[in-house]
Design an enzyme around this catalytic site. Structure first.
Site, PDB file in Angstrom:
ATOM      1  N   ASP A  64       0.859  -1.186   0.000  1.00 24.13           N
ATOM      2  CA  ASP A  64       0.000   0.000   0.000  1.00 24.13           C
ATOM      3  C   ASP A  64       0.894   1.234   0.000  1.00 24.13           C
ATOM      4  OD1 ASP A  64       0.824  -0.207   2.673  1.00 24.13           O
ATOM      5  OD2 ASP A  64      -1.048   0.608   3.441  1.00 24.13           O
ATOM      6  N   TYR A  66       3.016   4.695   0.705  1.00 24.09           N
ATOM      7  CA  TYR A  66       3.676   5.289   1.872  1.00 24.09           C
ATOM      8  C   TYR A  66       2.651   6.142   2.618  1.00 24.09           C
ATOM      9  CZ  TYR A  66       8.227   4.215  -0.352  1.00 24.09           C
ATOM     10  OH  TYR A  66       9.314   3.606  -0.914  1.00 24.09           O
ATOM     11  N   PHE A  77       6.976   2.320  -4.148  1.00 22.00           N
ATOM     12  CA  PHE A  77       8.385   2.536  -3.755  1.00 22.00           C
ATOM     13  C   PHE A  77       8.909   3.937  -4.087  1.00 22.00           C
ATOM     14  CE2 PHE A  77       8.277  -2.174  -4.117  1.00 22.00           C
ATOM     15  CZ  PHE A  77       8.618  -2.469  -2.809  1.00 22.00           C
ATOM     16  N   HIS A 186      11.139  -9.020   0.733  1.00 21.72           N
ATOM     17  CA  HIS A 186      10.871  -7.592   0.572  1.00 21.72           C
ATOM     18  C   HIS A 186      12.149  -6.787   0.849  1.00 21.72           C
ATOM     19  CE1 HIS A 186       8.967  -3.662   1.203  1.00 21.72           C
ATOM     20  NE2 HIS A 186       7.948  -4.155   0.524  1.00 21.72           N
TER      21      HIS A 186
END
Length: 224
Positions: A64, A66, A77, A186
């Site tokens: 989801d 930031y 990202f 991740h």
């Protein structure tokens, strides 16, 4: 809420007519009216706007947006140029440096990737300020699953980079033999050392694209 206006619109139009989307639209509109929500409403669909369906070569799936002030702008990202680089992106840059020898830039704005066909798609497209995963389960997953299915059906070579468990859960939807699916932990500081570092996904992506007659991605984000 912003609108999708490019070649994504036709295959996604059936979703806009489904009951879940009507509920999702109502909920998101209400949230923007009563709370602080990220990204700005006009940026919600930027992953689709920046990377038309016909141009997608690589898909990076995020979770989801930031949830800090000024960070999210609709690409997973990525942050706007004047915002501090978040820790996960710092680790992505470290892996790019180790894999391809690229220098680590002074900002985290990934528009250059999106414009080359790297779709930077979160599975949930909005979030309440300072509350991670606060819009999980309101309908976005159904919408982005539809987008992933559309991508899976494209009859051309494409690379999917699935980092972390939530992204890897989408692997079962990806069964097109023309596509390359790469998985790794991740890039967050909590898990990057478990195999994200050293995964060489960027060089492997470019090798696959070149082997299929496609232009490789120029992953170098330049300093500003």
């Amino acid at each position: 809420m912003g609108m999708i206006q490019n070649d994504w619109l036709e295959p996604l139009t059936p979703e806009f007519k489904k009951p879940y989307y009507a509920q999702l639209y109502k909920k998101v509109k209400e949230e923007y009216a009563t709370r602080k929500i990220f990204p700005p409403a006009d940026d919600i669909f930027n992953a689709f706007e920046f990377t038309p369906l016909s141009q997608v070569k690589v898909v990076i799936l995020g979770q989801d947006p930031y949830h800090g002030d000024g960070q999210a702008h609709g690409l997973c990202f990525s942050v706007k140029p004047d915002v501090d680089i978040p820790p996960s992106l710092v680790n992505i840059y470290k892996e790019l440096h180790d894999d391809l020898g690229l220098y680590i830039p002074n900002h985290g704005y990934l528009e250059k990737w999106a414009k080359q066909g790297v779709m930077l798609l979160n599975t949930v497209l909005t979030v309440r300020a300072h509350q991670a995963n606060s819009h999980r389960g309101i309908g976005w997953e159904e919408f982005t699953d539809a987008a992933i299915r559309i991508l899976n059906e494209q009859d051309r070579p494409m690379v999917f980079l699935l980092w972390g468990k939530p992204a890897q859960m989408k692997k079962s939807m990806l069964h097109n033999p023309k596509h390359l699916i790469l998985t790794a932990p991740h890039p967050s500081p909590l898990s990057a050392h478990r195999g994200f570092f050293g995964c060489k996904h960027f060089s492997r992506t470019n090798e696959f694209l070149e082997a299929n007659g496609l232009t490789p991605i120029d992953w170098q984000i330049e300093n500003r």
